[in-house]
Design an enzyme around this catalytic site. Structure first.
Site, PDB file in Angstrom:
ATOM      1  N   ARG A  21       0.830  -1.212   0.000  1.00 53.43           N
ATOM      2  CA  ARG A  21       0.000   0.000   0.000  1.00 53.43           C
ATOM      3  C   ARG A  21       0.859   1.254   0.000  1.00 53.43           C
ATOM      4  NH1 ARG A  21      -3.194  -0.288   5.063  1.00 53.43           N
ATOM      5  NH2 ARG A  21      -1.376  -1.478   5.679  1.00 53.43           N
ATOM      6  N   ASN A  39      -6.261  -2.585   2.082  1.00 50.95           N
ATOM      7  CA  ASN A  39      -6.233  -4.039   2.201  1.00 50.95           C
ATOM      8  C   ASN A  39      -7.668  -4.545   2.225  1.00 50.95           C
ATOM      9  OD1 ASN A  39      -3.456  -4.427   2.334  1.00 50.95           O
ATOM     10  ND2 ASN A  39      -3.390  -4.341   4.559  1.00 50.95           N
TER      11      ASN A  39
END
Length: 91
Positions: A21, A39
């Protein structure tokens, strides 16, 4: 004036717990894009990118490229209507 687009990329593979990320956020911010990286419960990462079409294409390519952390098995991309998001969030 350049075309502004929005895409949602669903990235599968070993992409959680490896800094993916943060990698996506860094690439997006360097390209001047807005969006988010999140996520998902199914172990994928959802990356939303909004901005200039060429920059979005470059970042989408990077999401599955050799510099991406972990192991990327697939990047499924869907174009969506632009929502005018600002900044980049990482959830």
């Amino acid at each position: 004036m350049s075309d502004v687009v929005r895409v949602v990329a669903l990235v599968s593979g070993r992409v959680q717990g490896v800094g993916y990320r943060w990698f996506a956020r860094s690439a997006a911010e360097a390209a001047g894009l807005a969006g988010s990286a999140t996520n998902l419960p199914d172990r994928r990462v959802e990356v939303v990118l909004e901005g200039e079409a060429g920059a979005v294409r470059e970042v989408v390519a990077a999401l599955g490229g050799p510099a991406a952390p972990g192991r990327v098995d697939d990047v499924a991309v869907e174009e969506q209507p632009v929502q005018g998001v600002r900044g980049f969030t990482t959830l």
